[in-house]
Design a protein around this motif. Structure first.
Motif, PDB file in Angstrom:
ATOM      1  N   UNK A 196       0.805  -1.420  -0.121  1.00 27.68           N
ATOM      2  CA  UNK A 196      -0.162  -0.065   0.144  1.00 27.68           C
ATOM      3  C   UNK A 196       0.814   1.480  -0.229  1.00 27.68           C
ATOM      4  N   UNK A 197       2.205   1.000   0.261  1.00 26.68           N
ATOM      5  CA  UNK A 197       2.870   2.273   0.271  1.00 26.68           C
ATOM      6  C   UNK A 197       3.550   2.719  -1.140  1.00 26.68           C
ATOM      7  N   UNK A 198       3.210   1.681  -2.160  1.00 23.26           N
ATOM      8  CA  UNK A 198       3.757   2.013  -3.498  1.00 23.26           C
ATOM      9  C   UNK A 198       2.770   2.774  -4.437  1.00 23.26           C
ATOM     10  N   UNK A 199       3.265   3.521  -5.065  1.00 20.43           N
ATOM     11  CA  UNK A 199       2.362   4.559  -5.846  1.00 20.43           C
ATOM     12  C   UNK A 199       1.508   3.594  -7.020  1.00 20.43           C
ATOM     13  N   UNK A 200       1.947   2.656  -7.354  1.00 15.59           N
ATOM     14  CA  UNK A 200       1.314   1.714  -8.364  1.00 15.59           C
ATOM     15  C   UNK A 200      -0.155   1.433  -7.491  1.00 15.59           C
ATOM     16  N   UNK A 201       0.042   0.969  -6.321  1.00 14.83           N
ATOM     17  CA  UNK A 201      -1.073   0.452  -5.635  1.00 14.83           C
ATOM     18  C   UNK A 201      -1.994   1.758  -5.386  1.00 14.83           C
ATOM     19  N   UNK A 202      -1.521   2.986  -4.881  1.00 17.71           N
ATOM     20  CA  UNK A 202      -2.254   3.954  -4.768  1.00 17.71           C
ATOM     21  C   UNK A 202      -3.144   4.396  -6.294  1.00 17.71           C
ATOM     22  N   UNK A 203      -2.212   4.264  -7.350  1.00 18.90           N
ATOM     23  CA  UNK A 203      -2.871   4.518  -8.570  1.00 18.90           C
ATOM     24  C   UNK A 203      -4.124   3.533  -8.614  1.00 18.90           C
ATOM     25  N   UNK A 204      -4.107   2.225  -8.606  1.00 22.90           N
ATOM     26  CA  UNK A 204      -5.341   1.365  -8.500  1.00 22.90           C
ATOM     27  C   UNK A 204      -6.411   1.880  -7.881  1.00 22.90           C
ATOM     28  N   UNK A 205      -6.080   2.182  -6.598  1.00 20.69           N
ATOM     29  CA  UNK A 205      -7.197   2.709  -5.643  1.00 20.69           C
ATOM     30  C   UNK A 205      -7.755   4.100  -6.070  1.00 20.69           C
ATOM     31  N   UNK A 206      -7.006   4.713  -6.671  1.00 17.71           N
ATOM     32  CA  UNK A 206      -7.553   6.128  -7.166  1.00 17.71           C
ATOM     33  C   UNK A 206      -8.282   6.052  -8.617  1.00 17.71           C
ATOM     34  N   UNK A 207      -7.798   5.373  -9.318  1.00 20.29           N
ATOM     35  CA  UNK A 207      -8.223   5.007 -10.534  1.00 20.29           C
ATOM     36  C   UNK A 207      -9.645   4.385 -10.245  1.00 20.29           C
ATOM     37  N   UNK A 208      -9.837   3.299  -9.451  1.00 20.17           N
ATOM     38  CA  UNK A 208     -11.209   2.701  -8.943  1.00 20.17           C
ATOM     39  C   UNK A 208     -11.802   3.850  -8.494  1.00 20.17           C
ATOM     40  N   UNK A 209     -11.500   4.481  -7.516  1.00 16.77           N
ATOM     41  CA  UNK A 209     -12.144   5.644  -6.941  1.00 16.77           C
ATOM     42  C   UNK A 209     -12.938   6.774  -8.047  1.00 16.77           C
ATOM     43  N   UNK A 210     -12.144   6.647  -9.092  1.00 17.82           N
ATOM     44  CA  UNK A 210     -12.645   7.858 -10.200  1.00 17.82           C
ATOM     45  C   UNK A 210     -13.547   6.926 -11.366  1.00 17.82           C
ATOM     46  N   UNK A 256       2.638   9.621 -22.838  1.00 11.78           N
ATOM     47  CA  UNK A 256       2.447  10.898 -22.010  1.00 11.78           C
ATOM     48  C   UNK A 256       3.714  10.592 -20.919  1.00 11.78           C
ATOM     49  N   UNK A 257       4.432  11.499 -20.693  1.00  8.82           N
ATOM     50  CA  UNK A 257       5.349  11.440 -19.537  1.00  8.82           C
ATOM     51  C   UNK A 257       4.715  12.325 -18.556  1.00  8.82           C
ATOM     52  N   UNK A 258       4.080  11.835 -17.403  1.00  9.95           N
ATOM     53  CA  UNK A 258       3.142  12.578 -16.583  1.00  9.95           C
ATOM     54  C   UNK A 258       3.043  11.425 -15.317  1.00  9.95           C
ATOM     55  N   UNK A 259       2.385  12.075 -14.348  1.00 12.08           N
ATOM     56  CA  UNK A 259       2.106  11.164 -13.317  1.00 12.08           C
ATOM     57  C   UNK A 259       0.430  10.715 -13.148  1.00 12.08           C
ATOM     58  N   UNK A 260       0.037   9.477 -13.197  1.00 10.48           N
ATOM     59  CA  UNK A 260      -1.209   9.138 -13.160  1.00 10.48           C
ATOM     60  C   UNK A 260      -2.011  10.016 -11.814  1.00 10.48           C
ATOM     61  N   UNK A 261      -1.665   9.921 -10.959  1.00 10.49           N
ATOM     62  CA  UNK A 261      -2.163  10.317  -9.835  1.00 10.49           C
ATOM     63  C   UNK A 261      -2.206  11.941  -9.780  1.00 10.49           C
ATOM     64  N   UNK A 262      -1.408  12.559 -10.373  1.00 13.18           N
ATOM     65  CA  UNK A 262      -1.514  14.046 -10.798  1.00 13.18           C
ATOM     66  C   UNK A 262      -2.529  14.241 -11.700  1.00 13.18           C
ATOM     67  N   UNK A 263      -2.400  13.344 -12.871  1.00 12.95           N
ATOM     68  CA  UNK A 263      -3.664  13.454 -13.731  1.00 12.95           C
ATOM     69  C   UNK A 263      -4.911  13.311 -13.229  1.00 12.95           C
ATOM     70  N   UNK A 264      -5.166  12.365 -12.654  1.00  5.27           N
ATOM     71  CA  UNK A 264      -6.413  12.160 -12.037  1.00  5.27           C
ATOM     72  C   UNK A 264      -6.786  13.324 -10.824  1.00  5.27           C
TER      73      UNK A 264
END
Length: 120
Positions: free
Chosen positions: A14-28, A107-115
């Motif tokens: 849960x401390x990894x950004x990929x894990x957080x990305x999954x959670x944020x993508x689902x939340x969106x 795209x060279x970007x951060x998925x979390x920022x894009x969301x």
């Protein structure tokens, strides 16, 4: 219809950004599929450890360093994504060129920022 996001390099930690990305993508309310080294579940998303033929992938968001990406170039291209997001630490000019030659948006970007900024 191609409408899923593949989190490539997904982690159960849960401390990894990929894990957080999954959670944020689902939340969106995004459809999410995932590939990683360890099989498991994150927010009802199964992390696959085998290269599955995900035929609904619109976007691939990378969480794998450039050296580890190379063996997966052909697989990722075979999914025929519309775009690939290179998150911080995954930047790979060699792969950018290959993707562009295959008409895939880079795209060279951060998925979390894009969301978080409604730019996803």
């Amino acid at each position: 219809m191609k409408n899923s996001t593949l989190v490539f390099g997904a982690s159960l930690n849960p401390d990894r950004y990929s894990n957080l990305a999954i959670k944020r993508l689902v939340a969106n309310h995004k459809n999410v599929v995932a590939y990683g080294l360890k099989q498991g579940m994150v927010n009802d998303v199964k992390i696959e450890t085998k290269l599955v033929d995900f035929n609904t992938v619109d976007t691939i968001t990378l969480y794998m360093n450039p050296l580890r990406q190379k063996p997966f170039y052909n697989y990722l291209l075979s999914l025929k994504p519309r775009r690939v997001i290179f998150n911080p630490g995954t930047e790979n000019p060699e792969f950018y060129q290959i993707l562009k030659e295959n008409n895939v948006s880079v795209e060279v970007a951060c998925t979390l920022v894009l969301l978080s900024t409604n730019q996803y």
